[in-house]
Write a protein that holds these residues in place. Structure first.
Motif, mmCIF file in Angstrom:
data_model
loop_
_atom_site.group_PDB
_atom_site.id
_atom_site.type_symbol
_atom_site.label_atom_id
_atom_site.label_comp_id
_atom_site.label_asym_id
_atom_site.label_seq_id
_atom_site.Cartn_x
_atom_site.Cartn_y
_atom_site.Cartn_z
ATOM 1 N N TYR A 112 -4.787 5.930 -1.017
ATOM 2 C CA TYR A 112 -3.841 5.573 0.040
ATOM 3 C C TYR A 112 -4.521 5.502 1.404
ATOM 4 N N GLU A 113 -5.254 6.548 1.769
ATOM 5 C CA GLU A 113 -5.893 6.567 3.086
ATOM 6 C C GLU A 113 -6.921 5.458 3.209
ATOM 7 N N ARG A 114 -7.660 5.221 2.147
ATOM 8 C CA ARG A 114 -8.663 4.150 2.175
ATOM 9 C C ARG A 114 -7.992 2.783 2.353
ATOM 10 N N MET A 115 -6.938 2.556 1.621
ATOM 11 C CA MET A 115 -6.304 1.246 1.678
ATOM 12 C C MET A 115 -5.537 1.038 2.987
ATOM 13 N N LEU A 116 -4.922 2.088 3.522
ATOM 14 C CA LEU A 116 -4.246 1.933 4.807
ATOM 15 C C LEU A 116 -5.248 1.559 5.886
ATOM 16 N N ASN A 117 -6.396 2.228 5.890
ATOM 17 C CA ASN A 117 -7.423 1.884 6.879
ATOM 18 C C ASN A 117 -8.026 0.519 6.604
ATOM 19 N N PHE A 118 -8.124 0.129 5.349
ATOM 20 C CA PHE A 118 -8.578 -1.231 5.036
ATOM 21 C C PHE A 118 -7.644 -2.266 5.660
ATOM 22 N N ILE A 119 -6.333 -2.025 5.573
ATOM 23 C CA ILE A 119 -5.378 -2.954 6.181
ATOM 24 C C ILE A 119 -5.640 -3.065 7.680
ATOM 25 N N PHE A 120 -5.965 -1.949 8.312
ATOM 26 C CA PHE A 120 -6.218 -2.004 9.753
ATOM 27 C C PHE A 120 -7.560 -2.652 10.072
ATOM 28 N N ASN A 121 -8.521 -2.550 9.188
ATOM 29 C CA ASN A 121 -9.751 -3.328 9.363
ATOM 30 C C ASN A 121 -9.442 -4.817 9.284
ATOM 31 N N TRP B 118 -2.544 -8.168 21.166
ATOM 32 C CA TRP B 118 -1.563 -7.480 21.991
ATOM 33 C C TRP B 118 -0.683 -6.461 21.280
ATOM 34 N N ASN B 119 -1.101 -5.916 20.144
ATOM 35 C CA ASN B 119 -0.250 -4.883 19.541
ATOM 36 C C ASN B 119 -1.044 -3.753 18.896
ATOM 37 N N ARG B 120 -2.341 -3.642 19.165
ATOM 38 C CA ARG B 120 -3.154 -2.664 18.455
ATOM 39 C C ARG B 120 -2.699 -1.228 18.712
ATOM 40 N N TRP B 121 -2.416 -0.888 19.967
ATOM 41 C CA TRP B 121 -2.019 0.498 20.267
ATOM 42 C C TRP B 121 -0.732 0.853 19.540
ATOM 43 N N ASP B 122 0.246 -0.020 19.596
ATOM 44 C CA ASP B 122 1.521 0.250 18.933
ATOM 45 C C ASP B 122 1.324 0.490 17.443
ATOM 46 N N GLU B 123 0.492 -0.310 16.808
ATOM 47 C CA GLU B 123 0.304 -0.201 15.359
ATOM 48 C C GLU B 123 -0.463 1.066 14.981
ATOM 49 N N LEU B 124 -1.475 1.409 15.743
ATOM 50 C CA LEU B 124 -2.232 2.629 15.448
ATOM 51 C C LEU B 124 -1.386 3.873 15.698
ATOM 52 N N ALA B 125 -0.567 3.850 16.749
ATOM 53 C CA ALA B 125 0.314 4.995 17.005
ATOM 54 C C ALA B 125 1.347 5.123 15.890
ATOM 55 N N ARG B 126 1.863 4.010 15.423
ATOM 56 C CA ARG B 126 2.876 4.020 14.352
ATOM 57 C C ARG B 126 2.366 4.731 13.105
ATOM 58 N N THR B 127 1.120 4.523 12.764
ATOM 59 C CA THR B 127 0.551 5.072 11.530
ATOM 60 C C THR B 127 -0.209 6.373 11.757
ATOM 61 N N CYS B 128 -0.192 6.865 12.998
ATOM 62 C CA CYS B 128 -0.942 8.081 13.360
ATOM 63 C C CYS B 128 -2.433 7.936 13.064
ATOM 64 N N LEU B 129 -2.944 6.723 13.143
ATOM 65 C CA LEU B 129 -4.384 6.481 13.010
ATOM 66 C C LEU B 129 -5.071 6.389 14.371
ATOM 67 N N VAL C 196 0.845 -1.196 0.000
ATOM 68 C CA VAL C 196 0.000 0.000 0.000
ATOM 69 C C VAL C 196 0.880 1.246 0.000
ATOM 70 N N ARG C 197 1.919 1.251 0.814
ATOM 71 C CA ARG C 197 2.794 2.425 0.912
ATOM 72 C C ARG C 197 3.560 2.674 -0.386
ATOM 73 N N MET C 198 3.695 1.639 -1.183
ATOM 74 C CA MET C 198 4.344 1.804 -2.487
ATOM 75 C C MET C 198 3.343 2.126 -3.592
ATOM 76 N N GLY C 199 2.064 2.201 -3.233
ATOM 77 C CA GLY C 199 1.035 2.489 -4.219
ATOM 78 C C GLY C 199 0.586 1.292 -5.013
ATOM 79 N N ASN C 200 1.015 0.087 -4.611
ATOM 80 C CA ASN C 200 0.636 -1.141 -5.315
ATOM 81 C C ASN C 200 -0.617 -1.728 -4.658
ATOM 82 N N ALA D 264 -17.177 6.431 8.156
ATOM 83 C CA ALA D 264 -17.252 6.946 9.527
ATOM 84 C C ALA D 264 -16.054 7.803 9.889
ATOM 85 N N ILE D 265 -14.878 7.494 9.339
ATOM 86 C CA ILE D 265 -13.688 8.273 9.676
ATOM 87 C C ILE D 265 -13.338 9.284 8.588
#
Length: 722
Positions: free
Chosen positions: A638-647, A657-668, A516-520, A631-632
């Motif tokens: 890019y924004e749609r697909m990044l959030n899709f990955i988190f869904n 056991w890693n949700r907070w770390d991952e959301l903080a990493r992506t500023c989501l 996703v970050r590479m646009g693929n 909703a968000i």
């Protein structure tokens, strides 16, 4: 945990002797009192490997108490707090989440509130031991043994710094053993320096660790290091590092991420069925704990000598408070795989993000039925000693004879329907409610009254959080089963199952995010579709079947052995309608119905056909994802697909056991917490993407000349906003 369990206790004891740290109150400033013995121990090949084995004990800390969920799951989009407020400030981001450890005197609900210094202290404790091994490893002549010990030490040091970095940002990079000195002067590294050091540590581990699990299940291998190296490189190209990441070639980092992920995926394939990872846990050291997909686990067993300060407490955190709200119809005990401490209550988002018809992962994760294991009220009316009529359930709830439930029928059900499902509007099957309330819901599929019946959506509104009045502290919710453990020998006894910390299922999602970050974007869909293919119902599969780790209680129900308490009546709360006390085996069979509410929740016709979760194009995401994106306010590919990955992370990795770390990493973190966690929404701010540096550490610091830091110097150590 077979090989490691035999050597871990020796290694841990050696580690304690070398570091002088033995309790949760010790911090990383404490003197290394045993350094004089290190040379002799580490010059011996067996001693070096035992010391390295002791490193594995450090990761158990993560799952031994309330911090397991407080610092990883609270304050995000997937879970909020139940009625128990032990760790409330970590979820609500109120003013009690500050640089001071939150005690009862400072507003904590009880003495168990996770301290902000806990992770800091324990990670540096492991780092201290890793430093010692690395500094002395050249003394080990055997190259293979030396590399194994060094690989494990570099991995743990990198992992612990990764956890510190994810929570605090830049930290003090200590790479030398204390050697008996008490150090109080430290320099805080920048975020860039900290993350680059972490990457270098994982690179070293990747080069040195073997590909085989040579210690047995739980061994850190080359592929464990590859997974975390990929995560660290992905972090460098994530939003929280945007201020300085441009120094590093984006394509180079992300292509390396994809290459590392492909290496892990090829060597450590997915388990055939999602069941296998968590639900089909059959007992201590069961075969599924050795699945190739498991890259890292905190290992546990029944051996008290290897338990250390912290046992596995994770079984406490995901069940609703059924023994409180059920009206006595469902009692807790070791025969039910989890304790009802109601810490982690799923949000509306968490239930809604699943395709409840086609995604088997939903029904292999959520526990929607508790069997009736105690006759709380008589069937017929009776008289008390004063001659007053005591209504039985037939007259109290207006039941016919064939609507009266028996032991083993449904005691609690959760109907996980969709917002646009109107089958339950107007209460055609009776009203929903708790066992302590008068309600008359009769399950149309069984024809039986259910003492506790709850629907997620009614009249187009989310209502699952309304059954106990205060929606912010509801103890009624449908929990998840990933920590259920039927091997416990006491109602509140420690669990014995391993806790998975990394697996190939996440590796796929790391790869997809890099794409996703590479646009693929279409490549990312192809990657995620592999996970979704496993999550589909298989041809011939019974969609109404359910199981979880409670099955370890009895050999006859799939466990490896019978629980030692199987024939006891240690709980004494379970009785049949004649007043006879059930033993634990009878209570287990009444509790474990092996059914779910799939058909009641979905309304689909019964089928054993395969389902389809495949996504054809990134421009046509599933309805569940479109609802989240709307909703968000996500826009642009890019924004749609990044959030899709988190869904998809929720659907695949819920509660891991890693949700907070991952959301903080992506500023989501802020956007998604505000949208989906009503208790976090009022307070969460950008500053909460970092934790406060523990004040007790800052107050101990000194200048090189031994003088105390000024207030300005202390402030410079602290993260902004605290």
């Amino acid at each position: 945990m077979k090989y490691i369990s035999k050597s871990l206790v020796c290694g841990a004891l050696a580690m304690f002797a070398l570091t002088g740290m033995t309790s949760c109150s010790d911090d990383f400033l404490k003197e290394d009192a045993g350094h004089l013995y290190s040379d002799a121990l580490l010059e011996d090949e067996a001693g070096a490997l035992k010391m390295a084995a002791g490193l594995y004990a450090n990761i158990r800390w993560h799952f031994g108490y309330e911090w397991a969920y407080g610092i990883t799951l609270y304050g995000c989009d997937e879970f909020t707090n139940g009625a128990d407020l032990t760790s409330e400030c970590w979820n609500t981001y109120d003013n009690r989440l500050n640089p001071l450890d939150c005690t009862q005197a400072l507003g904590a609900a009880n003495k168990n509130c996770p301290a902000v210094s806990a992770l800091w202290d324990q990670m540096y404790y492991g780092i201290s031991t890793a430093n010692l091994i690395i500094s002395k490893a050249d003394n080990v002549e055997n190259e293979d043994s030396r590399n194994k010990a060094l690989g494990e030490a570099h991995f743990l040091r990198g992992y612990n710094y990764y956890r510190l970095f994810a929570q605090y940002g830049g930290v003090a990079l200590e790479t030398e053993p204390a050697n008996g000195n008490i150090k109080k002067n430290f320099t805080r590294a920048t975020e860039e320096e900290t993350l680059n050091f972490i990457i270098s540590e994982f690179e070293e581990a990747y080069k040195m660790l073997p590909t085989k699990k040579w210690r047995g299940n739980g061994t850190w291998t080359k592929y464990t290091a590859a997974h975390f190296l990929a995560k660290a490189l992905l972090y460098r190209q994530s939003e929280r590092c945007a201020a300085w990441a441009s120094k590093y070639d984006k394509n180079s980092d992300l292509n390396r991420v994809i290459s590392l992920c492909d290496e892990v995926i090829a060597a450590c394939p997915l388990a055939p069925d999602y069941w296998d990872l968590y639900a089909k846990w059959t007992g201590i050291d069961c075969p599924n704990e050795g699945l190739s997909e498991i890259l890292m686990a905190a290992e546990h067993n029944e051996d008290k000598t290897t338990q250390g300060r912290f046992g596995n407490r994770t079984y406490n955190y995901f069940d609703p408070q059924f023994s409180n709200f059920s009206g006595g119809w469902v009692q807790r005990g070791q025969y039910i795989g989890g304790m009802d401490f109601q810490r982690c209550r799923p949000t509306e988002y968490t239930y809604s993000v699943f395709d409840n018809v086609n995604d088997a992962r939903m029904w292999k994760t959520f526990k929607t039925v508790y069997g009736l294991n105690n006759a709380a009220k008589s069937i017929e009316d009776t008289q008390d000693k004063d001659g007053n009529v005591v209504q039985g359930i037939k007259s109290l709830y207006g039941l016919t004879d064939d609507q009266v439930p028996a032991l083993g029928d449904e005691g609690i059900i959760f109907i996980l329907n969709k917002k646009d499902d109107h089958r339950f509007d107007g209460n055609p099957y009776g009203t929903f409610g708790r066992g302590g309330d008068v309600h008359d819901f009769v399950n149309p599929r069984t024809g039986k009254w259910v003492p506790n019946a709850f629907v997620a959506f009614q009249d187009g509104q989310y209502v699952l959080n309304t059954y106990t009045g205060n929606t912010a502290t509801s103890n009624v919710f449908c929990g998840i089963n990933k920590t259920a453990d039927g091997s416990r020998t006491g109602e509140k006894g420690d669990a014995h199952r391993d806790v998975i910390m990394a697996r190939t299922g996440e590796t796929y999602l790391v790869k997809a995010e890099a794409q996703v970050r590479m646009g693929n974007y279409q490549d990312a869909i192809t990657t995620v579709n592999i996970l979704r293919a496993r999550g589909q119902w298989k041809d011939g599969e019974n969609r109404s079947y359910y199981t979880d780790g409670s099955m370890a209680f009895l050999k006859a129900d799939g466990g490896i052995d019978d629980n030692s308490t199987a024939t006891a009546t240690s709980v004494k709360k379970n009785k049949d309608f004649a007043g006879n006390i059930l033993n634990n085996t009878e209570a287990y069979y009444a509790s474990m119905t092996h059914t779910n509410t799939y058909y009641l929740s979905t309304g689909v016709e019964e089928t054993t056909a395969a389902s389809n979760l495949q996504i054809s194009s990134y421009t046509k995401l599933p309805a569940e994802d479109e609802a989240v994106l709307s909703a968000i306010g996500a826009s642009g590919d890019y924004e749609r697909m990044l959030n899709f990955i988190f869904n998809e992370r929720t659907r695949e990795l819920l509660g891991e056991w890693n949700r907070w770390d991952e959301l903080a990493r992506t500023c989501l973190l802020v956007k998604r917490a505000k949208a989906f966690n009503p208790e976090a929404a009022p307070n969460v701010q950008d500053r909460h993407m970092y934790r406060p540096i523990p004040q007790k550490f800052i107050d101990t610091l000194q200048n090189p000349d031994g003088t105390n830091l000024s207030d300005a110097d202390k402030k410079a150590w602290q993260n902004p906003g605290y």
